[in-house]
Design an enzyme around this catalytic site. Structure first.
Site, PDB file in Angstrom:
ATOM      1  N   LYS A   1     159.349 -95.284  61.644  1.00 35.33           N
ATOM      2  CA  LYS A   1     158.717 -96.604  61.517  1.00 35.33           C
ATOM      3  C   LYS A   1     159.360 -97.421  60.380  1.00 35.33           C
ATOM      4  O   LYS A   1     160.147 -96.890  59.583  1.00 35.33           O
ATOM      5  CB  LYS A   1     157.213 -96.393  61.302  1.00 35.33           C
ATOM      6  CG  LYS A   1     156.514 -95.731  62.508  1.00 35.33           C
ATOM      7  CD  LYS A   1     155.021 -95.519  62.236  1.00 35.33           C
ATOM      8  CE  LYS A   1     154.275 -95.017  63.459  1.00 35.33           C
ATOM      9  NZ  LYS A   1     152.816 -94.881  63.197  1.00 35.33           N
TER      10      LYS A   1
ATOM     11  N   TYR B   1     150.557 -99.342  71.913  1.00 39.99           N
ATOM     12  CA  TYR B   1     149.301 -99.027  71.220  1.00 39.99           C
ATOM     13  C   TYR B   1     148.098 -99.612  71.972  1.00 39.99           C
ATOM     14  O   TYR B   1     147.145-100.097  71.347  1.00 39.99           O
ATOM     15  CB  TYR B   1     149.355 -99.546  69.783  1.00 39.99           C
ATOM     16  CG  TYR B   1     150.253 -98.730  68.865  1.00 39.99           C
ATOM     17  CD1 TYR B   1     150.222 -97.335  68.863  1.00 39.99           C
ATOM     18  CD2 TYR B   1     151.126 -99.353  67.971  1.00 39.99           C
ATOM     19  CE1 TYR B   1     151.045 -96.588  68.022  1.00 39.99           C
ATOM     20  CE2 TYR B   1     151.945 -98.609  67.120  1.00 39.99           C
ATOM     21  CZ  TYR B   1     151.894 -97.230  67.150  1.00 39.99           C
ATOM     22  OH  TYR B   1     152.693 -96.484  66.305  1.00 39.99           O
TER      23      TYR B   1
ATOM     24  N   PHE C   1     141.884-102.866  62.805  1.00 39.42           N
ATOM     25  CA  PHE C   1     143.157-102.759  62.080  1.00 39.42           C
ATOM     26  C   PHE C   1     144.363-103.116  62.941  1.00 39.42           C
ATOM     27  O   PHE C   1     145.502-103.059  62.455  1.00 39.42           O
ATOM     28  CB  PHE C   1     143.326-101.350  61.477  1.00 39.42           C
ATOM     29  CG  PHE C   1     143.322-100.233  62.486  1.00 39.42           C
ATOM     30  CD1 PHE C   1     144.457 -99.910  63.224  1.00 39.42           C
ATOM     31  CD2 PHE C   1     142.166 -99.477  62.693  1.00 39.42           C
ATOM     32  CE1 PHE C   1     144.448 -98.884  64.150  1.00 39.42           C
ATOM     33  CE2 PHE C   1     142.147 -98.442  63.629  1.00 39.42           C
ATOM     34  CZ  PHE C   1     143.294 -98.149  64.358  1.00 39.42           C
TER      35      PHE C   1
ATOM     36  N   ARG D   1     154.427 -82.897  66.491  1.00 40.14           N
ATOM     37  CA  ARG D   1     153.120 -83.320  65.949  1.00 40.14           C
ATOM     38  C   ARG D   1     152.772 -82.462  64.718  1.00 40.14           C
ATOM     39  O   ARG D   1     152.200 -82.966  63.751  1.00 40.14           O
ATOM     40  CB  ARG D   1     152.009 -83.215  67.010  1.00 40.14           C
ATOM     41  CG  ARG D   1     152.153 -84.139  68.216  1.00 40.14           C
ATOM     42  CD  ARG D   1     151.902 -85.606  67.969  1.00 40.14           C
ATOM     43  NE  ARG D   1     150.644 -85.930  67.360  1.00 40.14           N
ATOM     44  CZ  ARG D   1     150.131 -87.177  67.313  1.00 40.14           C
ATOM     45  NH1 ARG D   1     150.784 -88.202  67.876  1.00 40.14           N
ATOM     46  NH2 ARG D   1     149.002 -87.433  66.711  1.00 40.14           N
TER      47      ARG D   1
ATOM     48  N   ARG E   1     154.134 -86.736  57.146  1.00 39.03           N
ATOM     49  CA  ARG E   1     153.142 -87.714  56.692  1.00 39.03           C
ATOM     50  C   ARG E   1     152.483 -87.287  55.384  1.00 39.03           C
ATOM     51  O   ARG E   1     152.266 -88.114  54.495  1.00 39.03           O
ATOM     52  CB  ARG E   1     152.098 -87.941  57.788  1.00 39.03           C
ATOM     53  CG  ARG E   1     152.649 -88.756  58.954  1.00 39.03           C
ATOM     54  CD  ARG E   1     151.677 -88.801  60.098  1.00 39.03           C
ATOM     55  NE  ARG E   1     152.083 -89.759  61.134  1.00 39.03           N
ATOM     56  CZ  ARG E   1     151.453 -89.896  62.290  1.00 39.03           C
ATOM     57  NH1 ARG E   1     150.401 -89.138  62.568  1.00 39.03           N
ATOM     58  NH2 ARG E   1     151.861 -90.780  63.178  1.00 39.03           N
TER      59      ARG E   1
ATOM     60  N   ASN F   1     152.632 -94.770  57.939  1.00 40.74           N
ATOM     61  CA  ASN F   1     152.719 -93.308  57.969  1.00 40.74           C
ATOM     62  C   ASN F   1     154.035 -92.788  58.545  1.00 40.74           C
ATOM     63  O   ASN F   1     154.078 -91.727  59.159  1.00 40.74           O
ATOM     64  CB  ASN F   1     151.510 -92.732  58.711  1.00 40.74           C
ATOM     65  CG  ASN F   1     151.456 -93.185  60.163  1.00 40.74           C
ATOM     66  OD1 ASN F   1     152.297 -93.964  60.587  1.00 40.74           O
ATOM     67  ND2 ASN F   1     150.487 -92.693  60.894  1.00 40.74           N
TER      68      ASN F   1
ATOM     69  N   HIS G   1     156.258 -91.894  64.341  1.00 38.92           N
ATOM     70  CA  HIS G   1     155.487 -91.779  65.580  1.00 38.92           C
ATOM     71  C   HIS G   1     156.022 -90.623  66.392  1.00 38.92           C
ATOM     72  O   HIS G   1     157.230 -90.423  66.464  1.00 38.92           O
ATOM     73  CB  HIS G   1     155.618 -93.066  66.426  1.00 38.92           C
ATOM     74  CG  HIS G   1     155.116 -92.878  67.838  1.00 38.92           C
ATOM     75  ND1 HIS G   1     153.797 -93.019  68.158  1.00 38.92           N
ATOM     76  CD2 HIS G   1     155.753 -92.496  68.969  1.00 38.92           C
ATOM     77  CE1 HIS G   1     153.641 -92.751  69.454  1.00 38.92           C
ATOM     78  NE2 HIS G   1     154.809 -92.434  69.968  1.00 38.92           N
TER      79      HIS G   1
ATOM     80  N   GLU H   1     156.735 -93.072  77.201  1.00 41.12           N
ATOM     81  CA  GLU H   1     157.275 -93.712  75.995  1.00 41.12           C
ATOM     82  C   GLU H   1     158.808 -93.691  75.994  1.00 41.12           C
ATOM     83  O   GLU H   1     159.444 -94.661  75.569  1.00 41.12           O
ATOM     84  CB  GLU H   1     156.696 -93.033  74.748  1.00 41.12           C
ATOM     85  CG  GLU H   1     155.212 -93.358  74.582  1.00 41.12           C
ATOM     86  CD  GLU H   1     154.530 -92.623  73.439  1.00 41.12           C
ATOM     87  OE1 GLU H   1     155.152 -91.742  72.811  1.00 41.12           O
ATOM     88  OE2 GLU H   1     153.351 -92.949  73.178  1.00 41.12           O
TER      89      GLU H   1
HETATM   90  P1  IDP Z   1     149.235 -91.091  65.915  1.00 41.78           P
HETATM   91  O1  IDP Z   1     150.334 -92.018  65.414  1.00 41.78           O
HETATM   92  O2  IDP Z   1     149.025 -89.929  64.998  1.00 41.78           O
HETATM   93  O3  IDP Z   1     149.427 -90.680  67.357  1.00 41.78           O
HETATM   94  P2  IDP Z   1     147.206 -93.014  66.817  1.00 41.78           P
HETATM   95  O4  IDP Z   1     145.719 -92.806  66.789  1.00 41.78           O
HETATM   96  O5  IDP Z   1     147.887 -93.028  68.154  1.00 41.78           O
HETATM   97  O6  IDP Z   1     147.843 -91.904  65.847  1.00 41.78           O
HETATM   98  O7  IDP Z   1     147.473 -94.378  66.049  1.00 41.78           O
HETATM   99  C1  IDP Z   1     148.728 -95.019  66.116  1.00 41.78           C
HETATM  100  C2  IDP Z   1     149.068 -95.585  64.750  1.00 41.78           C
HETATM  101  O8  IDP Z   1     148.123 -96.603  64.395  1.00 41.78           O
HETATM  102  C3  IDP Z   1     148.989 -94.581  63.598  1.00 41.78           C
HETATM  103  O9  IDP Z   1     150.150 -93.784  63.493  1.00 41.78           O
HETATM  104  C4  IDP Z   1     148.807 -95.504  62.408  1.00 41.78           C
HETATM  105  O10 IDP Z   1     150.042 -96.145  62.055  1.00 41.78           O
HETATM  106  C5  IDP Z   1     147.849 -96.558  62.987  1.00 41.78           C
HETATM  107  N1  IDP Z   1     146.428 -96.202  62.798  1.00 41.78           N
HETATM  108  C6  IDP Z   1     145.716 -95.297  63.536  1.00 41.78           C
HETATM  109  N2  IDP Z   1     144.433 -95.203  63.113  1.00 41.78           N
HETATM  110  C7  IDP Z   1     144.324 -96.081  62.089  1.00 41.78           C
HETATM  111  C8  IDP Z   1     143.214 -96.438  61.207  1.00 41.78           C
HETATM  112  O11 IDP Z   1     142.084 -95.923  61.311  1.00 41.78           O
HETATM  113  N3  IDP Z   1     143.494 -97.368  60.249  1.00 41.78           N
HETATM  114  C9  IDP Z   1     144.708 -97.965  60.111  1.00 41.78           C
HETATM  115  N4  IDP Z   1     145.771 -97.657  60.904  1.00 41.78           N
HETATM  116  C10 IDP Z   1     145.584 -96.713  61.886  1.00 41.78           C
HETATM  117 MG    MG Z   2     149.286 -91.777  69.081  1.00 47.42          MG
END
Ligand code: IDP
Ligand code: MG
Length: 137
Positions: free
Chosen positions: A11, A51, A59, A87, A104, A114, A117, A128
């Site tokens: 990212k 997303y 957010f 993961r 992370r 973070n 992805h 994807e």
């Molecule tokens: P992942 O990246 O671990 O698969 P997802 O739930 O798919 O997690 O969320 C995608 C991305 O959205 C996360 O990697 C993060 O950058 C952002 N994100 C997810 N949940 C939150 C939150 O509660 N607050 C702020 N950003 C979030």
């Molecule tokens: Mg995800």
């Protein structure tokens, strides 16, 4: 387990902070192969698809601003059990839960920013890969 492929994206914070080499080196040291890679810039349209499960979250605007703030490195990564394996290397989504020793846990500065992805399952991985590398990938 079987040989699989997954979609990994470094990212904008990873690129900006000069952490691409560190993260790629962790992927390679684990024994996974990077079989395609390209720098690209994302726009809101592709993020609304990528997303889709988050578009209604409060957010989401912050997530779009972050993900469009600079280039990303899109990659296809292959290996034995690579979807779950990546993961585990990445660590948890929530900032407070990402363990030290994971990408992370070691480098994320918030739940949003973070670093990395990775696809969360076989169907999303293939979708994807097609989304970012096209139907021939
Ligand atoms: P992942 O990246 O671990 O698969 P997802 O739930 O798919 O997690 O969320 C995608 C991305 O959205 C996360 O990697 C993060 O950058 C952002 N994100 C997810 N949940 C939150 C939150 O509660 N607050 C702020 N950003 C979030
Ligand atoms: Mg995800």
């Amino acid at each position: 387990m079987s040989t699989e492929r997954t979609y990994i994206m470094l990212k904008p914070d990873c690129v900006r902070r000069g952490l691409m080499g560190e993260v790629i080196s962790r992927i390679e040291r684990k024994g996974f192969q990077i079989t395609a890679a390209k720098m690209m810039r994302l726009d809101e349209d592709i993020l609304r698809i990528h997303y889709a499960h988050l578009v209604d979250k409060p957010f989401f605007p912050e997530l779009v601003a972050y993900m469009t703030s600079g280039p990303v490195l899109a990659m296809i990564v292959e290996g034995e059990g690579v979807i779950d394996g990546m993961r585990r290397l990445m660590g948890k989504t929530k900032y407070e839960e990402a363990q030290a020793g994971t990408i992370r846990g070691d480098f994320a500065t918030s739940t949003t920013e973070n670093i990395i992805h990775g696809s969360d399952g076989p169907e999303t991985a293939e979708a994807e890969i097609r989304r970012f590398f096209g139907p021939e990938a």
